[in-house]
Design an enzyme around this catalytic site. Structure first.
Site, PDB file in Angstrom:
ATOM      1  N   ILE A  30      62.595  25.713  41.215  1.00 43.91           N
ATOM      2  CA  ILE A  30      63.367  24.873  40.287  1.00 43.91           C
ATOM      3  C   ILE A  30      62.304  23.951  39.670  1.00 43.91           C
ATOM      4  CG2 ILE A  30      63.939  23.280  42.200  1.00 43.91           C
ATOM      5  CD1 ILE A  30      66.499  22.515  40.843  1.00 43.91           C
ATOM      6  N   SER A  31      62.325  23.786  38.354  1.00 48.17           N
ATOM      7  CA  SER A  31      61.261  23.025  37.689  1.00 48.17           C
ATOM      8  C   SER A  31      61.290  21.554  38.078  1.00 48.17           C
ATOM      9  CB  SER A  31      61.406  23.129  36.174  1.00 48.17           C
ATOM     10  OG  SER A  31      61.474  24.471  35.775  1.00 48.17           O
TER      11      SER A  31
END
Ligand code: SAH
Length: 242
Positions: free
Chosen positions: A91-92
């Site tokens: 997940i960024s």
């Protein structure tokens, strides 16, 4: 004894859960403050935004990132960091989510496309701002999990699909803005075709082993493209058969 157990279970439910929810709210607010201070740092040398619009900040304050990470990562959910989400994907970092979202300049009647659903977090942030979000994930278990998560969180304006996002989502095109959350060697031509004139593509370009740059591609009214380099980034690669 049984009753005592039931009582403590009830107490756990009604007392611990709300306290945790408040803690998450506080942590999320702190995360947003860190994202803002990161922006102050990077905007000095990047050609990126120097401010985040109030709607982008409100979306980050609202979307519960801890619901998008695996149980083992919940305690780290509000660190301004990328986190593993399984299947070798991440997940960024919240700052990057905010920056990419800001660069897309989403308006409330927009239809937007995301390539790389991952956890569904970026899609949820976009869903707070856009009229509708289409998101494609190539790894089936991730795509299915994200789809179920977004549905259970009530995001009715997000449509997901498992497939190769390189080819876009032709039936739903054209889009006002497109975000690619995996690094590609070039801007996929089908995405350029599926973008409205005046629209924007935000995409990391580069390989896994060389410096990647976040790029902003704008399609002019006459169909020509302008490209702006924003800042160096590190993303997982865009995979698929192209
Ligand atoms: N936006 C995500 C982060 C995604 S990480 C989030 O908010 O959690 C990048 C994702 O892109 C990974 O899940 C990866 O499997 C996916 N991906 C890589 N190549 C792809 C392709 N060709 N089409 C669609 N998804 C792809």
């Amino acid at each position: 004894m049984k009753r005592l157990f039931a009582l403590s279970a009830l107490l756990m439910y009604c007392c611990v859960t709300p306290i945790q929810a408040v803690e998450f709210d506080v942590l999320r607010h702190q995360m947003v403050q860190e994202v803002l201070s990161d922006l102050a740092e990077t905007s000095k040398y990047s050609g990126g935004s120097s401010i985040f619009g109030p709607h982008v900040i409100a979306a980050l304050e609202k979307v519960e990132r801890h619901r998008f990470v695996p149980t083992s990562q919940v305690s780290s959910a509000y660190l301004n960091r990328p986190l593993p989400i399984g299947n070798g994907q991440t997940i960024s970092q919240p700052f990057i989510v905010a920056l990419m979202t800001e660069l897309m300049q989403v308006k409330d009647d927009d239809k937007v496309l995301e390539i790389g659903t991952g956890s569904g977090y970026q899609a949820a942030v976009l869903a707070e701002l856009a009229n509708s979000v289409y998101s494609i994930e190539i790894i089936k278990p991730l795509g299915e999990k994200a789809s179920e998560r977004l549905r259970s969180l009530g995001y009715q304006n997000v449509k997901t699909r498992v497939g190769d996002g390189y080819y876009g989502w032709q039936e739903a095109a054209p889009f006002d803005a497109i975000i690619v959350t995996a690094a590609a060697s070039h801007v996929p031509p089908p995405l350029i075709k599926q973008l409205k004139p005046g629209g924007r593509i935000v995409i990391p370009l580069g390989t896994q082993f060389m410096t990647q740059f976040l790029m902003l591609v704008e399609k002019m009214e006459d169909g020509s493209l302008t490209t702006r380099q924003i800042l160096p980034v590190r993303f997982v690669p865009l995979t698929g058969g192209h």
